[in-house]
Write a protein that holds these residues in place. Structure first.
Motif, short mmCIF file in Angstrom:
data_model
loop_
_atom_site.label_atom_id
_atom_site.label_comp_id
_atom_site.label_asym_id
_atom_site.label_seq_id
_atom_site.Cartn_x
_atom_site.Cartn_y
_atom_site.Cartn_z
N LEU A 122 0.85 -1.20 0.00
CA LEU A 122 0.00 0.00 0.00
C LEU A 122 0.89 1.25 0.00
CD1 LEU A 122 -2.68 -1.11 2.62
CD2 LEU A 122 -2.74 -1.36 0.12
N PRO A 123 0.79 2.08 -1.03
CA PRO A 123 1.67 3.25 -1.14
C PRO A 123 1.67 4.16 0.09
CG PRO A 123 0.54 2.89 -3.22
CD PRO A 123 -0.07 1.93 -2.23
N LEU A 124 0.50 4.35 0.71
CA LEU A 124 0.44 5.21 1.89
C LEU A 124 1.32 4.68 3.01
CD1 LEU A 124 -0.79 7.59 3.43
CD2 LEU A 124 -2.68 6.08 4.10
N LEU A 125 1.30 3.37 3.23
CA LEU A 125 2.12 2.77 4.28
C LEU A 125 3.58 2.68 3.86
CD1 LEU A 125 -0.27 -0.13 5.40
CD2 LEU A 125 0.10 2.08 6.52
N TRP A 126 3.82 2.44 2.56
CA TRP A 126 5.20 2.31 2.09
C TRP A 126 5.99 3.60 2.29
CZ3 TRP A 126 9.10 -0.64 1.13
CH2 TRP A 126 10.18 -0.15 0.37
N ARG A 127 5.34 4.76 2.21
CA ARG A 127 6.03 6.03 2.45
C ARG A 127 6.77 6.01 3.77
NH1 ARG A 127 1.13 9.71 2.35
NH2 ARG A 127 2.47 10.89 3.76
N PHE A 128 6.16 5.39 4.79
CA PHE A 128 6.80 5.33 6.11
C PHE A 128 7.78 4.15 6.19
CE2 PHE A 128 2.68 7.40 6.64
CZ PHE A 128 3.04 8.56 7.31
N HIS A 129 7.41 3.04 5.59
CA HIS A 129 8.24 1.84 5.68
C HIS A 129 9.53 1.97 4.87
CE1 HIS A 129 9.07 -2.25 6.70
NE2 HIS A 129 9.10 -2.64 5.43
N ALA A 130 9.52 2.82 3.84
CA ALA A 130 10.71 3.01 3.01
C ALA A 130 11.90 3.49 3.83
CB ALA A 130 10.41 3.99 1.88
N VAL A 131 11.63 4.17 4.95
CA VAL A 131 12.71 4.62 5.83
C VAL A 131 13.57 3.44 6.26
CG1 VAL A 131 13.23 5.62 8.09
CG2 VAL A 131 11.48 6.66 6.63
#
Length: 288
Positions: A122-131
């Motif tokens: 999910l792109p919304l969650l990936w924004r945070f997980h990409a860290v």
């Protein structure tokens, strides 16, 4: 000094948590730094590029993430016990502690698996997980590199299943014991699976996660979106995301742009501009 601490319990609480974090850091460093020197997957240094960011995340998450996790966890526990019948939420109450812990490790891992997988899909969650995936050199301290929203979401996915099955009950003696032990054991094992050590576990790698299993989760391009479990690889086998060859990844990291500083990594996913930022599409993200 004693009177000051007695009247400022929050200062004493914070100081004790800082001390506890420092002691844990000292222990894991004493254990893993020599192992990474002697058995490295690829040669590296303790102070590899990005080490100060990893260290900053270690203290930030160690001191603050629990505070962020507690209110929603309590709310979820209350909602579950308000909605589900007592026969469901209390079905594990009669089990001895060891049996509850074994069951909780499996059930909680299923929740953590799906929380982690959704963070990739999910792109919304990936924004945070990409860290977490922004580390280009994986070692034991990368374990703590992660946005607090990402960490809280994944842990809540596991805790929700524990409360729903009655394995973590908000009532009775020591109501937080089982979830605390599940999170603590998982956190300790995460230091191991992120470590830059070339140890393999042979046939046991299908049962318990190894560094090789998780390093393939951090690969830059090759076979991304696999190995979401933190401790139990058979869950990936069950859901079709298991991948573990005899070789090791060539490169680590993510193609998603991530700031290099801790403050940037903390704030950038929250910025409105990040809504339109290109994210890793489904099947193209990097693992954590």
């Amino acid at each position: 000094m004693t009177e000051f601490l007695a009247s400022h319990q929050h200062v004493l609480w914070f100081a004790s948590n800082v001390l506890r974090a420092c002691l844990l850091l000292a222990v894991v460093t004493v254990v893993f730094a020599p192992l990474e020197h002697m058995f490295a997957v690829r040669p590296g240094r303790l102070f590899e590029r990005g080490w100060s960011v990893n260290l900053g995340w270690y203290f930030f998450n160690g001191l603050l993430t629990t505070l962020l996790l507690t209110p929603p966890a309590l709310l979820i526990a209350w909602l579950i016990h308000s909605i589900l019948p007592g026969a469901v939420t209390g079905m594990a109450a009669g089990l001895p502690l060891w049996a509850r812990m074994v069951a909780a490790m499996v059930v909680g891992e299923i929740g953590f698996y799906w929380g982690h997988r959704w963070s990739h899909e999910l792109p919304l969650l990936w924004r945070f997980h990409a860290v977490h995936h922004s580390a280009e050199h994986v070692n034991f301290l990368v374990n703590t590199r992660g946005h607090p929203i990402d960490l809280v979401f994944t842990r809540l996915c596991g805790l929700t299943l524990l409360y729903a099955t009655g394995l973590a009950s908000p009532v009775g003696p020591n109501p937080s014991l089982v979830p605390m032990l599940v999170l603590f054991i998982g956190s300790l094992w995460s230091f191991f699976i992120h470590a830059n050590v070339r140890w393999r576990l042979g046939p046991f790698e299908e049962i318990i996660a190894s560094p090789a299993f998780h390093h393939w989760h951090h690969t830059l391009e090759d076979h991304k979106d696999h190995n979401y479990s933190s401790m139990l690889p058979f869950i990936d086998r069950l859901f079709g995301t298991f991948y573990l060859p005899r070789t090791w990844p060539k490169d680590y990291g993510t193609s998603t742009p991530v700031p290099e500083t801790l403050i940037g990594q903390l704030l950038e996913p929250l910025a409105p501009a990040a809504m339109g930022r290109p994210t890793a599409p489904v099947g193209r993200s990097n693992q954590a």
